[in-house]
Write a protein that holds these residues in place. Structure first.
Motif, short mmCIF file in Angstrom:
data_model
loop_
_atom_site.label_atom_id
_atom_site.label_comp_id
_atom_site.label_asym_id
_atom_site.label_seq_id
_atom_site.Cartn_x
_atom_site.Cartn_y
_atom_site.Cartn_z
N GLU A 87 47.14 104.64 70.64
CA GLU A 87 46.45 105.65 69.83
C GLU A 87 47.02 105.68 68.41
N LEU A 88 48.32 105.52 68.32
CA LEU A 88 48.97 105.51 67.01
C LEU A 88 48.48 104.34 66.18
N LEU A 89 48.44 103.16 66.78
CA LEU A 89 48.02 101.97 66.07
C LEU A 89 46.55 102.05 65.67
N ALA A 90 45.74 102.64 66.53
CA ALA A 90 44.32 102.80 66.21
C ALA A 90 44.13 103.69 64.98
N ALA A 91 44.89 104.78 64.91
CA ALA A 91 44.79 105.69 63.77
C ALA A 91 45.27 105.02 62.48
N ILE A 92 46.35 104.27 62.57
CA ILE A 92 46.90 103.59 61.40
C ILE A 92 45.93 102.50 60.92
N SER A 93 45.34 101.76 61.86
CA SER A 93 44.39 100.72 61.49
C SER A 93 43.16 101.32 60.83
N ALA A 94 42.74 102.48 61.31
CA ALA A 94 41.56 103.14 60.73
C ALA A 94 41.82 103.56 59.28
N ASP A 95 43.07 103.91 58.96
CA ASP A 95 43.42 104.30 57.60
C ASP A 95 43.46 103.11 56.66
N GLY A 96 43.65 101.91 57.22
CA GLY A 96 43.72 100.72 56.39
C GLY A 96 45.03 100.63 55.62
N ASP A 97 44.99 100.03 54.45
CA ASP A 97 46.12 99.81 53.55
C ASP A 97 46.82 98.49 53.83
N ALA A 98 47.88 98.23 53.08
CA ALA A 98 48.59 96.95 53.13
C ALA A 98 49.27 96.76 54.48
N PRO A 99 49.40 95.51 54.95
CA PRO A 99 50.06 95.25 56.22
C PRO A 99 51.47 95.83 56.30
N ALA A 100 52.24 95.73 55.24
CA ALA A 100 53.60 96.26 55.25
C ALA A 100 53.60 97.77 55.45
N VAL A 101 52.64 98.44 54.84
CA VAL A 101 52.53 99.90 54.98
C VAL A 101 52.16 100.26 56.42
N GLN A 102 51.24 99.52 57.00
CA GLN A 102 50.83 99.78 58.38
C GLN A 102 51.99 99.56 59.34
N LEU A 103 52.75 98.49 59.14
CA LEU A 103 53.90 98.23 60.01
C LEU A 103 54.96 99.30 59.86
N TYR A 104 55.20 99.72 58.63
CA TYR A 104 56.19 100.76 58.37
C TYR A 104 55.81 102.04 59.10
#
Length: 229
Positions: A87-104
């Protein structure tokens, strides 16, 4: 002892304790924590419902108000292990942004969530490994989690912001770092979950960035996005 029929929904009101401990709210988390600990030590077959009830100070009949049989406890444990990060990853992916930001964002929030769980995540892995057929859905969800993280890593590598690394091995390592932190956190920690999550995110992303100077910008952007949620 025979459990209630499947037609009757389990109650969530407080049930009497078999010992002198006070009853406060729903003991589901306490039941799951005790079950995962016992199963990790004794195995699934060696952990009867009566032992779980004894561990949390409930009468066995009272335990059945929360879980009708041991299989329901196992299913609840295994489901919780994957639902939070997915669920966390789904929410982060929906927000988009740079790969480094998503991983952080993922590493930081995943570590915090794991440390807050009432059971040892490694116990869940061991339970699922004992019966890969019964827990096939668990492994399917786990594989999906690894693939999604690896996809973010590959995108960062393709864009040139992240170093050229083995994407799947990196995904596994990120998950293992969070799970390892939960392991020692549960033994007692002077650091808060927020401090642990932030530290892991810093180390992970700093090691992946092509330009380490981008870490400060990555952190600020992650903070901005997390502040919106």
């Amino acid at each position: 002892m025979t459990a209630p029929s499947d037609d009757a929904p389990p109650r969530r009101a407080g049930r009497p304790r078999a010992d002198a401990r006070s009853v406060s709210g729903d003991p589901t988390d306490e039941i799951l924590a005790a079950a995962s600990r016992l199963i990790g030590e004794l195995g699934v077959g060696g952990t009867p419902m009566s032992r779980i009830a004894q561990e949390v100070g409930l009468k066995q009949s009272s335990l059945y108000y929360y879980f009708r049989r041991k299989e329901e406890i196992l299913a609840a444990l295994v489901a919780r292990a994957n639902v939070v990060p997915l669920e966390l990853l789904a929410a982060i992916s929906a927000d988009g942004d740079a790969p480094a930001v998503q991983l952080y964002r993922f590493v930081r929030a995943d570590a915090v969530a794991l440390c807050a769980l009432p059971f040892d995540i490694n116990d869940i892995h061991r339970i699922a490994m004992r019966d890969p057929v019964e827990f096939a859905s668990y492994w399917k969800e786990r594989a999906s989690l690894e693939r999604q993280l690896a996809t973010i890593v590959r995108r960062g590598t393709a864009e040139g912001s992240l170093r050229k690394v083995d994407a799947r091995l990196t995904a596994l390592t990120l998950l293992a770092n969070d799970e390892g932190a939960q392991n020692w956190f549960r033994l007692g920690s002077k650091w808060s979950t927020a401090a642990i999550g932030g530290h892991l995110a810093e180390l992970a992303v700093a090691g992946l960035l092509v330009d380490p100077a981008d870490l400060a910008t990555t952190r600020r952007r992650a903070d901005e996005l997390d502040a919106r949620t």
